[in-house]
Design an enzyme around this catalytic site. Sequence first.
Site, PDB file in Angstrom:
ATOM      1  N   SER A  58      48.389  37.826  15.173  1.00 36.38           N
ATOM      2  CA  SER A  58      48.960  39.164  14.927  1.00 36.38           C
ATOM      3  C   SER A  58      48.710  39.627  13.505  1.00 36.38           C
ATOM      4  O   SER A  58      48.645  40.817  13.237  1.00 36.38           O
ATOM      5  CB  SER A  58      50.484  39.141  15.113  1.00 36.38           C
ATOM      6  OG  SER A  58      50.844  39.483  16.408  1.00 36.38           O
ATOM      7  N   ASP A 116      52.599  48.546  18.245  1.00 38.67           N
ATOM      8  CA  ASP A 116      53.432  47.432  17.811  1.00 38.67           C
ATOM      9  C   ASP A 116      54.912  47.761  18.036  1.00 38.67           C
ATOM     10  O   ASP A 116      55.258  48.473  18.976  1.00 38.67           O
ATOM     11  CB  ASP A 116      53.131  47.120  16.337  1.00 38.67           C
ATOM     12  CG  ASP A 116      53.184  45.623  16.055  1.00 38.67           C
ATOM     13  OD1 ASP A 116      54.268  45.032  16.211  1.00 38.67           O
ATOM     14  OD2 ASP A 116      52.148  45.063  15.677  1.00 38.67           O
ATOM     15  N   HIS A 155      57.791  43.200  12.793  1.00 34.71           N
ATOM     16  CA  HIS A 155      56.395  42.887  13.123  1.00 34.71           C
ATOM     17  C   HIS A 155      55.473  44.092  12.930  1.00 34.71           C
ATOM     18  O   HIS A 155      54.403  43.992  12.320  1.00 34.71           O
ATOM     19  CB  HIS A 155      56.352  42.386  14.575  1.00 34.71           C
ATOM     20  CG  HIS A 155      55.052  41.828  15.033  1.00 34.71           C
ATOM     21  ND1 HIS A 155      53.998  42.620  15.435  1.00 34.71           N
ATOM     22  CD2 HIS A 155      54.635  40.549  15.190  1.00 34.71           C
ATOM     23  CE1 HIS A 155      52.994  41.842  15.813  1.00 34.71           C
ATOM     24  NE2 HIS A 155      53.347  40.585  15.676  1.00 34.71           N
TER      25      HIS A 155
END
Length: 755
Positions: A534, A128, A201
């Site tokens: 996600s 990520d 994220h």
Amino acid sequence: MSLHAETGQKKTYVVHMDKSAMPSPYTNHLQWYSSKIDSVTDPKSHEEEGNRILYTYQTAFHGLAARLSKEEAARLEEEPGVVAVIPETRYELHTTRSPRFLGLERQESERVWAERVTDHDVVVGVLDTGIWPESESFNDTGMSPVPSTWRGVCETGRGFLKHNCNRKIVGARVFYRGYEAATGKIDQELEYRSPRDKDGHGTHTAATVAGSPVRGANLLGFAYGTARGMAPKARVAAYKVCWVGGCFSSDILSAVDQAVADGVHVLSISLGGGISTYSRDSLAIATFGAMEMGVFVSCSAGNGGPDPISLTNVSPWITTVGASTMDRDFPATVRLGTRRVFKGVSLYKGRTVLSPGKQYPLVYLGRNASSPDPTSFCLDGALDQHNVAGKIVICDRGVTPRVQKGQVVKRAGGVGMILTNTATNGEELVADCHLLPAVAVGEKEGKVIKEYAMTSKRATASLEILGTRVGIKPSPVVAAFSSRGPNFLSLEILKPDLLAPGVNILAAWSGDMAPSSLSSDKRRVKFNILSGTSMSCPHVSGVAALIRSRHPDWSPAAVKSALMTTAYVHDNMLEPLTDAAGAEPSSPYDHGAGHIDPLKAMDPGLVYDIGPQEYFDFLCTQELSPSQLKVFTKHSNRSCRHSLAGNNPGNLNYPAISALFPENTHVKAMTLRRTVTNVGPHVSSYKVSVSPFKGATVTVQPKTLNFTTKHQKLSYTVTFRTKLRMKRPEFGGLLWKSATHKVRSPVIITWLPPL
């Protein structure tokens, strides 16, 4: 969706090599790879450009990433020992990224898992944007020492030191050579060239997988409660492969290769990049190698829904995860001057508050309530202060990030915003951390509100934000954005595999990024609410970690089978799962085997196991040439053993059953075979039932499976006989039921149109 990364004449290529073909004079692979590159490149360019090789790969598969011109790549492909030369691909993160979607954790995760010592020894690798180590979600209090089998390291760099790793974050690495080769040197002002996460994220996905419990977690007061990951005692290794300009395949492959060498048990990959054939899909090749080494791989399905055939990451050895809603929401209302009230959602919390009960002028600058146009999207620079100052502005969803529209309204002097869905999103509502009072409403309500604003001379409205509500019905519902099947690469393999929570998920956040992800937003938060596949992918990765901790001897396929056969296909009103894009019942092309049920997945009764050779034999049915198959045989002894009966890919021992009748109308019957392994009570008897189909009769032989020992394997066949060739696929289910367990498989029958 795939973008080739290019600078000047040279491009990055991923080169797959046949390890067994290295000639004897060479003592190591790097020497051999270097000589190969030298043999196809101009000697003059070597001095000017330094080393052309960016990475070498040696665990999940064998090969290298190198900078080459098109001509050099073509010459290299002809060289002996070179299996494939694939251009670099750019991948995207699977958050509805620009729209910063918002929400909350699933109730199952609130139940305290009966902890066992083995829980501590599962490591999940998260590919990520890095990790924010100071987050309370990565507190390692009470965790045992890092197991000696772990081989990962903590790479240091700007803002990231050795002490930023602990017993929770056991590894942190960065991969940027492919990114820098494509886009130039990383600007350290904009991002950290270290494992530290500026974006947020990666921190959010890592905390969703394995975050330690944090009491009183919330986003600006919304979704208040205890935030904890799916596997709170598992460990995390962060592999930073995504940067401001995207995630590049050479970096992703190096991360998968390194993660497997480091000793991860689960890989969580919330990104994707279009669909290419198996032998040209770098992620498919790398994850095949990971699966061979016993690593479970979970990937997001993508956010291309509700369009059909919008999936990414469809290889059968990958668990492909779609997104669904939860039973928690963030309601808000729009009250018009006519006194009509419309329900919506919002996560606005700020100094500017609209007076309750006071009506404000309402304006819509589009020309038609039914079809959006450039003025209705509230794009940057599109609003005239004269038209919007002091008013609530209606903006259509689409084109630009949702929170950005609010920023445009605010700058033009507007006091509030109503964000209206268009046909693309239907009635699906996503709550956002807006910069001004704002409410999102569905398409139907949006049309009525826009019609009123356009036809009434003195249109007015007021907005009210109501906080957090739980017990929302129906839930779960398939998210409209969740990518859909069928899997056109191989119709015999159902994708997505399953659903997990992906709408309005609360988890840890970077201290360097605003909750809206807008640079002008100066707010900083410890937790954020996001949506996207996600977010659903790490839920499955975390539950897979729990299953691995209880059953360390299970293969990745057994773990996936446990998740799929225990998934549920009804909502909390006991109705079939519906689809937010149209409120119709959803199909397995939308929800796969159904929604994960973590507690049941721990004890599935039976599993459909698949070994690396069977996956390879599946590839042998996919019309790949011997040289294309070679990219998957890094252990050079693998060859096609034709273990799938009739060379039919539908005979892969997959937990979903898909009968594909060919164009030839003379083929009236088809038999598929499955084998189940007993992982429940030693002595148990299972009886079968199958849902009825209009177009075919379905017969299962035998109708009862009697097990007498643990790990015993028994096989059965499913015969489909066409009664009437249907124009559309038919969906149903097959259920094996014992006194203690239910093992369900989705069944799909497809008749290809006659030639």
